[in-house]
Design an enzyme around this catalytic site. Structure first.
Site, PDB file in Angstrom:
ATOM      1  CG  ASP A 114      -2.294   0.635   0.876  1.00 23.85           C
ATOM      2  OD1 ASP A 114      -2.288   1.797   0.452  1.00 23.85           O
ATOM      3  OD2 ASP A 114      -3.345  -0.023   1.035  1.00 23.85           O
ATOM      4  CG  HIS A 160      -4.579   2.208  -1.950  1.00 27.11           C
ATOM      5  ND1 HIS A 160      -4.538   2.719  -0.684  1.00 27.11           N
ATOM      6  CD2 HIS A 160      -5.846   2.395  -2.381  1.00 27.11           C
ATOM      7  CE1 HIS A 160      -5.732   3.176  -0.348  1.00 27.11           C
ATOM      8  NE2 HIS A 160      -6.551   3.002  -1.360  1.00 27.11           N
ATOM      9  CD  GLU A 166     -10.129   3.985  -0.390  1.00 27.85           C
ATOM     10  OE1 GLU A 166     -10.995   4.312   0.429  1.00 27.85           O
ATOM     11  OE2 GLU A 166      -8.966   3.695  -0.074  1.00 27.85           O
TER      12      GLU A 166
HETATM   13  C1  ACM Z   1     -10.945  -0.442   1.178  1.00 23.65           C
HETATM   14  O1  ACM Z   1     -11.343  -0.424   2.367  1.00 23.65           O
HETATM   15  N1  ACM Z   1     -10.376   0.631   0.653  1.00 23.65           N
HETATM   16  C2  ACM Z   1     -11.103  -1.600   0.339  1.00 23.65           C
END
Ligand code: ACM
Ligand code: ZN
Length: 763
Positions: A193, A281, A341
């Site tokens: 991440d 991410h 995201e």
């Molecule tokens: C997430 O909680 N962004 C998958």
């Protein structure tokens, strides 16, 4: 419940009452009989099929009992533990039967998976000393039972984010052992991440050499602040080191270590599914390979980090090289590529991304994300793997073969759409499955109430829901003790949701059974969240005197309390029996385990009062409640209802249940219920209100339960003293979006909370 206690014949009556067995998840069929099988130095293990699936249990049992438990390959009739794989009678690889008589233990299953699962049932039936990993002088007995069992869902998962904070190989193994104990079978390892790259990739060593270490960030600072009064929030020194004269935090797993963890999991019927989150991410990697971003540098956008450039071929080269090593390392059929995201502002401005959109005849940046995901999926399919992504992969078009992991509780139709399209879906919504969210007295019941199959699917479509999963995001979980605290016992409730048939789930029964698991967890040194003290409510009223009798689900727990408003410590008054109260006070109490593990403080007010007088029921009063439904967005609590809303609709409900219009809306709305409640005698009445978000209950114009404010599912219990007769009742409720809960119950004479029956309500 399928707990069938065989009636004892006259000659057996002398035998003591059967100790209830407390298996979690509750088996499909369970019959308990009098008697027990006793393991001793002569007990033999009969392996009638070649399998090592029982080894973990047998090795632990040998260590704890000191008995040799000799293995033979033939069936022995007495003093034997028999394992047999046979195809007939089982329709699922994880199904098993377990028969325990005074003579022998017989385990049968279709495959090694079922044998392992059965050993975990046996583990729960054996004394907790088994968990101590040292010789223990106890009677090694197993109660006589007949069990037939199989899982409801194939995917029974736990996720763990090791990027935001890092956890050692030893701890990951510990956690896998917790999972195995509760028959969870999939570990979703969130390995990369923005805040750290945790998996060695041989072709790109900088990913871990640099990407696995960082200076302290804002999450760390919050943890350090909170650690002042909670040691579990401290960042462990063992993950700190020095780099270029600076103190850094981090760590990573070598490929050798990952192989070791995969093998450890495989021995426990757990598949490890790796996640390499992309194209967003990905900052920890872009920091070291900036040429794969749109503008040659890593950074942050308005909401999320700057993603990979989806127009640049160098991006695909890097990602495919990484996934090649990941696919070789993990035997799992699935690889998770995240895809949640993604900040698309760079893509809008980037010439390469815009060129790609034109060339591929895409409409917008959402379709560019889809292009990226589809292309990576094809690549993975070429490696013999299936792809999973978070539910954003639905936007811009989802391939028919992708598996979707649902998380955004505020987009409730995403899993329905995906299942109707024929895609497999794993359910891990924020509403029930985010174990990084805070906990309170209502949290466990909320997890237990999770129904993974959403409404609106045909029987055939329902098969696309392959299971569910609990997620542990670790921005604010810096230590292994805190992972324990956030996941246990929530994972245990989820394990039953995912294993036991829906019509056999029973919260009260589960609550009883789990009480017997905390002692095992104590022996395992799990830092679980201590269950709240029972027998006391948020708000008590009394007319003459009140009596408090504390209860704890944990045997041998100590309860300490104060009446002067201070926080109880392990030196405050020790509770030793009922406390009588005859004046207004605030009582604070806190449980402590034998190991000194302290639970949350509970606070209860006691107020002296008189019975509120009943009123004359209007002549035209009708059954049910008047319910007003509002749509809106900006509520902060029940006081905003009627002030900031956009739409109103009036309906009648039979009792305190959600009207059709609210169920359909499913996101953001408010409700007010009005009517009359019948008190059948002069008495103190107790009401429990579990709600997400705000809820306030008033009876006879008195606030009985104040559960106001925007919050996750939270249960509060309050009282009101009512004279016999009818009393005005009003409930206000706000659901702010993200999955609502509303459950109002009242206590019966035995203190059991039940929904208020419609006969007692009019409007
Ligand atoms: C997430 O909680 N962004 C998958
Ligand atoms: Zn770009």
């Amino acid at each position: 419940m399928m707990l069938l206690l065989l009636s004892l014949s006259a000659c057996q009556v002398k035998e003591t009452k059967l100790q209830p067995v407390n298996i979690i998840p509750q088996p499909n069929e369970l019959t308990q009989q009098a008697g027990e099988f006793i393991i001793n130095a002569e007990t033999v293990v009969c392996l009638l099929s070649e399998t090592d699936a029982a080894d973990v249990l047998l090795d632990n049992l040998r260590l704890a009992s000191g008995y040799p438990l000799k293995v033979v390959n033939e069936e022995i009739a007495k003093n034997a533990i028999v394992f047999k794989i046979e195809a007939g009678g089982f329709n699922n690889d994880e199904a098993y039967s377990l028969s325990v008589t005074k003579e022998k233990v017989l385990v049968k299953a279709k495959s090694a998976k079922g044998i392992f699962i059965a050993t975990q049932t046996l583990r729960q039936l054996l004394p907790v000393n088994l968990e101590e990993a040292k010789l223990s002088e106890v009677k090694w007995s197993v109660p006589c039972v007949e069990i037939k069992d199989a899982p409801r869902f194939a995917w029974r998962g736990m996720h763990m984010d090791v990027s935001r904070h890092f956890f050692s190989v030893d701890y990951i193994k510990r956690f896998l052992d917790y999972m195995a104990l509760y028959k969870m079978n999939t570990f979703h390892w969130h390995l990369t991440d923005d805040q750290g790259w945790r998996i060695e990739i041989k072709k790109y060593p900088e990913l871990t050499q640099n990407g696995a270490f960082r200076t302290f960030n804002n999450h760390d600072k919050v943890c350090i602040e909170r650690s002042k009064d909670n040691p579990a929030m401290a960042i462990p020194e063992k993950y700190m080191s020095e780099k270029d004269g600076e103190k850094v935090y981090g760590g990573y797993y070598t490929q050798e270590e990952i192989k070791e963890v995969i093998a450890y999991a495989a021995k426990r019927n757990i598949t490890i599914v790796p996640e390499i989150d992309m194209p967003g991410h990905f900052k920890a990697a872009i920091d070291n390979y900036p040429e794969v971003s749109c503008f040659g540098k890593a950074g942050w956008g308005q909401t999320f980090s700057a993603p990979l450039c989806a127009g640049n071929e160098a991006t695909y080269q890097l990602v495919e090289d990484i996934l090649t090593e990941v696919a070789e390392l993990f035997p799992s059929e699935y690889i998770h590529i995240g895809a949640d995201e993604v900040e698309k502002t760079n893509w809008k401005k980037c010439p390469k991304c815009q060129k790609r959109i034109k060339k591929e005849k895409l409409h917008d940046e959402h379709e560019l994300q889809s292009y990226f995901v589809h292309r990576i999926e094809k690549f993975l399919n070429g490696k013999g793997k299936r792809m999973i992504g978070w539910d954003e992969i639905l936007e811009g078009g989802m391939s028919p073969t992708a598996t979707m992991m649902f998380w955004r509780g505020w987009v409730p139709d995403a899993p329905v759409k995906a299942a109707k399209q024929g895609n497999d879906v794993i359910m891990s919504p924020t509403s029930h499955c985010y174990f990084d969210y805070g906990q309170n007295s209502g949290t466990l019941e909320n997890v237990y109430g999770f129904e993974p199959v959403p409404e609106g699917l045909s029987a055939e479509e329902q098969k696309r829901i392959i299971g569910g999963q609990g997620n542990i995001w670790t921005e604010y979980i810096p230590s292994e003790a805190q992972v324990d605290f956030m996941s246990m016992p929530r994972m245990i409730a989820l394990a039953e949701v995912l294993w036991t048939p829906a019509d056999q789930k029973d919260w009260q029964d589960f609550f009883q059974r789990i009480g017997n698991h905390f002692n095992r967890l104590d022996v395992m040194k799990v830092n679980y969240r201590f269950p709240d003290i029972g027998g006391v409510y948020d708000q008590h009223v009394f007319v003459d005197k009140a009596k408090v009798e504390f209860t704890s689900q944990v045997k041998d727990a100590e309860i300490r309390y104060t009446t002067d408003g201070t926080r109880p410590t392990n030196e405050s008054n020790l509770y030793s029996g009922p406390i009588e109260i005859s004046e207004n006070i605030t009582l604070k109490a806190r449980p402590f385990s034998k190991l000194g593990n302290g639970g949350d403080v509970i606070e209860a007010t006691f107020t002296k009062t008189t019975y509120a007088k009943g009123i004359e029921l209007p002549a035209d009063a009708k059954p049910g409640l008047a319910c007003d439904y509002y749509e809106g967005k900006r509520w902060k609590g029940v006081a905003d209802i009627g002030v900031v809303d956009t739409k109103k609709k009036s309906v009648v409900t039979k009792a305190f249940e959600l009207p059709e219009v609210a169920v359909k809306k499913g996101t953001s709305y408010a409700l007010t219920y009005n009517g009359y409640f019948y008190a059948d005698k002069d008495d103190v009445y107790t009401f429990s209100l579990l709600c997400d978000d705000a809820g306030v209950l008033k009876i006879a114009d008195l606030i009985v339960v104040d559960n106001d404010g925007m919050h996750a599912p939270l249960k509060k219990i309050g009282q009101v003293a009512l004279a016999k007769g009818w009393h005005p009742i009003e409930l206000k409720y706000v659901e702010g979006g993200g999955g609502g809960t509303l459950k109002l119950t009242s206590a019966d004479a035995d203190g059991q909370f039940k929904p208020i029956v419609s006969e007692l309500l009019k409007h």
